[in-house]
Design a protein around this motif. Structure first.
Motif, mmCIF file in Angstrom:
data_model
loop_
_atom_site.group_PDB
_atom_site.id
_atom_site.type_symbol
_atom_site.label_atom_id
_atom_site.label_comp_id
_atom_site.label_asym_id
_atom_site.label_seq_id
_atom_site.Cartn_x
_atom_site.Cartn_y
_atom_site.Cartn_z
ATOM 1 N N ILE A 1 0.855 -1.191 0.000
ATOM 2 C CA ILE A 1 0.000 0.000 0.000
ATOM 3 C C ILE A 1 0.890 1.239 0.000
ATOM 4 O O ILE A 1 1.966 1.250 0.614
ATOM 5 N N SER A 2 0.457 2.264 -0.714
ATOM 6 C CA SER A 2 1.276 3.460 -0.860
ATOM 7 C C SER A 2 1.379 4.232 0.444
ATOM 8 O O SER A 2 0.410 4.345 1.199
ATOM 9 N N GLU A 3 2.569 4.754 0.699
ATOM 10 C CA GLU A 3 2.786 5.560 1.901
ATOM 11 C C GLU A 3 2.079 6.908 1.797
ATOM 12 O O GLU A 3 1.704 7.494 2.809
ATOM 13 N N CYS A 4 1.878 7.401 0.565
ATOM 14 C CA CYS A 4 1.302 8.736 0.355
ATOM 15 C C CYS A 4 0.072 8.678 -0.537
ATOM 16 O O CYS A 4 -0.127 7.736 -1.305
ATOM 17 N N LEU A 5 -0.719 9.722 -0.461
ATOM 18 C CA LEU A 5 -1.884 9.864 -1.327
ATOM 19 C C LEU A 5 -1.468 10.336 -2.719
ATOM 20 O O LEU A 5 -0.404 10.934 -2.905
ATOM 21 N N VAL A 6 -2.314 10.080 -3.691
ATOM 22 C CA VAL A 6 -2.084 10.544 -5.063
ATOM 23 C C VAL A 6 -2.197 12.071 -5.101
ATOM 24 O O VAL A 6 -3.093 12.665 -4.486
ATOM 25 N N THR A 7 -1.282 12.720 -5.819
ATOM 26 C CA THR A 7 -1.271 14.179 -5.922
ATOM 27 C C THR A 7 -1.991 14.647 -7.186
ATOM 28 O O THR A 7 -2.293 13.865 -8.090
ATOM 29 N N ASN A 8 -2.241 15.950 -7.240
ATOM 30 C CA ASN A 8 -2.845 16.544 -8.437
ATOM 31 C C ASN A 8 -1.985 16.285 -9.672
ATOM 32 O O ASN A 8 -2.502 16.000 -10.755
ATOM 33 N N LYS A 9 -0.676 16.415 -9.526
ATOM 34 C CA LYS A 9 0.234 16.203 -10.653
ATOM 35 C C LYS A 9 0.094 14.791 -11.195
ATOM 36 O O LYS A 9 0.025 14.585 -12.421
#
Length: 390
Positions: free
Chosen positions: A215-223
């Motif tokens: 699972i990803s450590e961070c959320l998906v960004t706008n970029k």
């Protein structure tokens, strides 16, 4: 020496939470209180009235013998979905109610708040009512988050893009890390445990078996999401569920909610007004359909709610409600409470997807990693985001 009045702890907490709802509405103009652009968005004045009705109906009327109802017609106006309580205004008609006025509703709140203070300090208040009071306070906090979401939708669909409040959404950006956290297969436990408050849908704690997952450590960004858009993600059926693909085409969806392409530049409506999309900020206001399609485009998937809860101790959460790939269903041992309170969660366990975490709109003290939020897959007016898994 001047004496000081000692406020009962329950009274203090009640007053603080009730005051916060009114603080949320302070920046509004009177006209803003009545607007209902879509069925999912309720007018702010209805939220103020409904949360007051909850305390009047479930605590004061049945438990405080001296209580006199503020207005008998308000039961029809402010009942949300409780069939046990009786008839109510159809949800789509909440924005058609010019009366009761905003000033009437604030008088209603003051009246009920004064009576609640008397009740909480009286001999009629006992331990058996404390659980119901906790539910009422958490119910009001849920509506505080809905208030901010609904206010943003109301103002964000005004062609003037008015400012609600300066700098309300300023926050530290994500690190943008693509690090994946690994978890081994095995038996884990999920669900609420402890002595604090939880909703009935968080019970009971139980064991689940999980395969190896990341699972990803961070959320998906706008970029990152903009790359999906520029790669033709909204035009390629291969990434979408059939219902999602129909939804995209029927509604001509091309971007997240509140994004506007103006003179070739992506702009985003925030509660602080229209601003240029910040590439490093966590993506917000995304539907389950879009979240799932993006994950498919990345050759990944959304985590299940079981995976999310197990992994949540190892990453930061709380900026966005995070879509999971889990349908909203009862846990083993789930039981509906008797009476109207039993309608709170159980009857919605169909055609909904679970979201986990919290958001920047969630009131302080109203989040925990066992909290199960839920919405239909097309909805995205809440502060929703994406965390990937595989």
């Amino acid at each position: 020496m001047e004496s000081q009045t000692i406020i009962h702890p329950l009274v203090k907490r009640f007053q603080e939470i009730r005051k916060h709802s009114e603080e949320i509405c302070k920046p509004l103009e009177i006209e803003d209180y009545v607007v209902q652009p879509i069925v999912d968005v309720s007018p702010p004045k209805w939220h103020l009235g409904h949360t007051t009705w909850f305390f009047e109906t479930f605590i004061l009327i049945p438990n405080f013998p001296s209580y006199e109802v503020f207005d008998p017609q308000y039961n029809f106006v402010f009942n949300s979905y409780y069939e046990t309580i009786g008839a109510r205004v159809i949800r789509t008609d909440r924005g058609n109610l010019s009366r009761p006025s905003v000033s009437d509703i604030y008088r209603y709140r003051n009246y009920v708040d004064e009576k609640m203070k008397l009740f909480l300090e009286s001999d009629f208040m006992n331990d058996s009512i404390t659980t119901l009071l906790e539910l009422g306070l958490n119910h009001e906090q849920q509506h505080q988050e809905l208030l901010l979401s609904d206010i943003k939708y109301i103002l964000g669909h005004n062609p003037l893009f008015p400012v609600y409040k300066d700098n309300i959404e300023l926050q530290e950006k994500t690190s943008g890390s693509n690090k994946m956290l690994r978890f081994s297969e095995g038996i884990y436990e999920i669900g609420f445990e402890g002595s604090g408050f939880c909703f009935d849908n968080e019970l009971t704690r139980h064991k689940v078996y999980l395969n190896d997952f990341e699972i990803s450590e961070c959320l998906v960004t706008n970029k990152e999401y903009l790359e999906f858009m520029e790669a033709g993600g909204y035009e390629d059926f291969r990434y979408w569920h059939a219902d999602g693909w129909n939804w995209v085409n029927e509604n001509n969806v091309k971007s997240p909610l509140y994004w506007h392409n103006i003179d070739g530049k992506w702009m985003y409506y925030t509660l602080s007004g229209l601003k240029e999309v910040d590439p490093g900020e966590e993506l917000c206001h995304i539907s389950f359909y879009e979240a799932s399609a993006y994950a498919s485009w990345k050759n990944m998937r959304l985590p299940t709610e079981q995976e999310w809860e197990v992994a949540s101790h190892h990453f930061q959460w709380g900026k966005r409600w995070e879509w999971t790939n889990s349908a909203y269903l009862p846990y083993p041992g789930f039981k509906k409470e008797p009476g109207a309170v039993g309608e709170y969660n159980g009857k919605f366990m169909v055609n909904q997807m679970v979201l986990r975490g919290a958001s920047i709109a969630t009131p302080e003290g109203h989040s925990r990693n066992t909290y199960r939020n839920f919405f239909q897959p097309a909805l995205k007016w809440q502060f929703t985001g994406i965390r990937l898994a595989k």
